[in-house]
Design a protein around this motif. Structure first.
Motif, PDB file in Angstrom:
ATOM      1  N   SER A  98      53.057  33.743  45.563  1.00  0.00           N
ATOM      2  CA  SER A  98      52.673  32.414  45.782  1.00  0.00           C
ATOM      3  C   SER A  98      52.072  32.353  47.027  1.00  0.00           C
ATOM      4  O   SER A  98      52.187  32.999  47.873  1.00  0.00           O
ATOM      5  N   SER A 100      48.961  33.330  47.134  1.00  0.00           N
ATOM      6  CA  SER A 100      47.752  34.181  47.385  1.00  0.00           C
ATOM      7  C   SER A 100      46.660  33.634  46.714  1.00  0.00           C
ATOM      8  O   SER A 100      46.557  32.764  45.779  1.00  0.00           O
ATOM      9  N   ASN A 101      45.440  34.342  47.327  1.00  0.00           N
ATOM     10  CA  ASN A 101      44.170  33.950  46.678  1.00  0.00           C
ATOM     11  C   ASN A 101      43.687  35.048  45.933  1.00  0.00           C
ATOM     12  O   ASN A 101      42.379  35.093  45.527  1.00  0.00           O
ATOM     13  N   TYR A 102      44.341  36.128  45.669  1.00  0.00           N
ATOM     14  CA  TYR A 102      44.090  37.251  44.787  1.00  0.00           C
ATOM     15  C   TYR A 102      44.505  37.107  43.318  1.00  0.00           C
ATOM     16  O   TYR A 102      44.701  38.175  42.598  1.00  0.00           O
ATOM     17  N   GLY A 103      44.762  35.940  42.890  1.00  0.00           N
ATOM     18  CA  GLY A 103      45.275  35.671  41.320  1.00  0.00           C
ATOM     19  C   GLY A 103      46.360  36.624  41.052  1.00  0.00           C
ATOM     20  O   GLY A 103      47.069  37.126  42.002  1.00  0.00           O
ATOM     21  N   TYR A 104      46.282  36.742  39.829  1.00  0.00           N
ATOM     22  CA  TYR A 104      47.189  37.726  39.128  1.00  0.00           C
ATOM     23  C   TYR A 104      47.132  38.995  38.757  1.00  0.00           C
ATOM     24  O   TYR A 104      45.905  39.217  38.489  1.00  0.00           O
TER      25      TYR A 104
ATOM     26  N   GLN B  33      40.836  30.355  37.895  1.00  0.00           N
ATOM     27  CA  GLN B  33      40.658  31.793  38.258  1.00  0.00           C
ATOM     28  C   GLN B  33      39.941  32.286  36.996  1.00  0.00           C
ATOM     29  O   GLN B  33      39.911  31.865  36.014  1.00  0.00           O
ATOM     30  N   TYR B  35      38.841  36.031  35.175  1.00  0.00           N
ATOM     31  CA  TYR B  35      39.048  37.286  35.085  1.00  0.00           C
ATOM     32  C   TYR B  35      37.980  38.034  33.979  1.00  0.00           C
ATOM     33  O   TYR B  35      37.386  37.340  33.193  1.00  0.00           O
ATOM     34  N   PHE B  45      41.604  40.548  37.727  1.00  0.00           N
ATOM     35  CA  PHE B  45      41.131  39.253  38.618  1.00  0.00           C
ATOM     36  C   PHE B  45      39.949  39.538  39.244  1.00  0.00           C
ATOM     37  O   PHE B  45      39.504  40.481  39.896  1.00  0.00           O
ATOM     38  N   ILE B  47      38.026  36.114  40.787  1.00  0.00           N
ATOM     39  CA  ILE B  47      38.118  35.093  41.846  1.00  0.00           C
ATOM     40  C   ILE B  47      39.041  33.986  41.440  1.00  0.00           C
ATOM     41  O   ILE B  47      39.283  33.811  40.374  1.00  0.00           O
ATOM     42  N   GLN B  48      39.233  33.299  42.424  1.00  0.00           N
ATOM     43  CA  GLN B  48      39.907  31.913  42.352  1.00  0.00           C
ATOM     44  C   GLN B  48      39.274  30.982  42.992  1.00  0.00           C
ATOM     45  O   GLN B  48      38.529  31.067  44.188  1.00  0.00           O
ATOM     46  N   VAL B  50      39.418  26.711  44.473  1.00  0.00           N
ATOM     47  CA  VAL B  50      40.452  25.706  44.873  1.00  0.00           C
ATOM     48  C   VAL B  50      39.964  24.401  45.020  1.00  0.00           C
ATOM     49  O   VAL B  50      40.222  23.482  44.795  1.00  0.00           O
ATOM     50  N   LYS B  56      31.214  30.061  44.950  1.00  0.00           N
ATOM     51  CA  LYS B  56      31.528  31.509  45.510  1.00  0.00           C
ATOM     52  C   LYS B  56      30.509  32.432  44.955  1.00  0.00           C
ATOM     53  O   LYS B  56      30.353  32.334  43.498  1.00  0.00           O
ATOM     54  N   GLY B  96      50.125  26.527  42.102  1.00  0.00           N
ATOM     55  CA  GLY B  96      50.145  27.937  42.374  1.00  0.00           C
ATOM     56  C   GLY B  96      51.382  29.051  41.906  1.00  0.00           C
ATOM     57  O   GLY B  96      51.187  29.951  41.945  1.00  0.00           O
ATOM     58  N   ALA B  97      52.406  28.070  41.506  1.00  0.00           N
ATOM     59  CA  ALA B  97      53.460  28.906  40.985  1.00  0.00           C
ATOM     60  C   ALA B  97      53.375  29.156  39.534  1.00  0.00           C
ATOM     61  O   ALA B  97      54.653  29.526  38.866  1.00  0.00           O
ATOM     62  N   LEU B 100      49.327  30.833  33.836  1.00  0.00           N
ATOM     63  CA  LEU B 100      47.890  30.034  33.778  1.00  0.00           C
ATOM     64  C   LEU B 100      47.767  29.979  31.852  1.00  0.00           C
ATOM     65  O   LEU B 100      48.080  30.613  31.042  1.00  0.00           O
TER      66      LEU B 100
END
Lengths: 115, 112
Positions: A98, A100-104, B33, B35, B45, B47-48, B50, B56, B96-97, B100
């Protein structure tokens, strides 16, 4: 990022039987999910594996068919129960932390064929 | 429920040409995100994004998030054979929890 060991990598199963897929992570992670992917298709979220409590299932997926366990922050299992040929697919676990900016991170998947 | 549309489904390009894939959500996203999945592999992955209007860059890849946080794009400049694969956008409406919601993906095929 986390390293995931997902087992088995593939299996061929008889209809009516069950298969349990394991997902082991090398570090504690906040979030663990299970997805299904038909070859060449997109990913569909099955459920969120919650540590110490019942999993949260997406619409169209039920606990009796896809029971999930998550006894701690590094391990989860997905069982595909009473299998039919329609369950043939690739099953992937995915983990993240949670905030994180590094995805899954995804496991390498389990290719299941039901005959 | 939330839906994420992605186009095109397939894109054939000559090596060296540019490539763009577009993603549109039915609802406002918390983040999006991207992939990449190579043939026979699992999603990796990239990039994300927000923030509204965020852009980016990663070398030849440029990612954008729309002002309304409902659409996104990935642009690759001067494609190389190593870019072959399927590119997925994936949205999260939660904080964020959440798991996707994936778009259908764009299969990039490069002809040398």
């Amino acid at each position: 990022s986390a390293v995931i060991s997902q087992k088995p990598s593939r299996d061929i199963c008889q209809r009516g039987t069950s298969l349990t897929i394991q997902c082991q992570v090398d570090s504690q992670v906040t979030m663990m999910f299970w997805y299904r992917q038909q070859p060449g298709q997109s990913l569909t979220l099955i459920a969120t594996a919650n540590q110490g409590s019942e999993a949260t299932y997406e619409s169209g997926f039920v606990i009796d068919k896809f029971p999930i366990s998550r006894p701690n922050l590094t391990f989860s299992t997905l069982t595909v129960s009473n299998m039919s040929p329609e369950d043939s697919s690739i099953y992937l676990c995915s983990v993240g932390k949670s905030g994180s900016n590094y995805g899954y991170t995804f496991g390498s998947g389990t290719r299941l064929t039901v005959v | 429920g939330q839906q994420v549309m992605q186009i095109p489904q397939y894109q054939h390009v000559q090596e060296g040409e540019d490539f763009t894939t577009y993603c549109n959500s039915s609802t406002t996203l918390s983040n999006i995100q991207w992939y990449k999945q190579r043939p026979g592999g699992h999603p990796v992955f990239l990039i994300q994004l927000v923030k509204s209007g965020e852009v980016k860059k990663q070398k030849r890849l440029t990612f954008q998030f729309g002002e309304a946080k409902k659409n996104s794009s990935l642009h690759i400049t001067a494609t190389q054979t190593t870019d072959v694969g399927t590119y997925f956008c994936a949205g999260s409406a939660g904080g964020g929890a959440d798991g996707l919601t994936f778009g259908k993906g764009t299969h990039l095929i490069i002809q040398p």
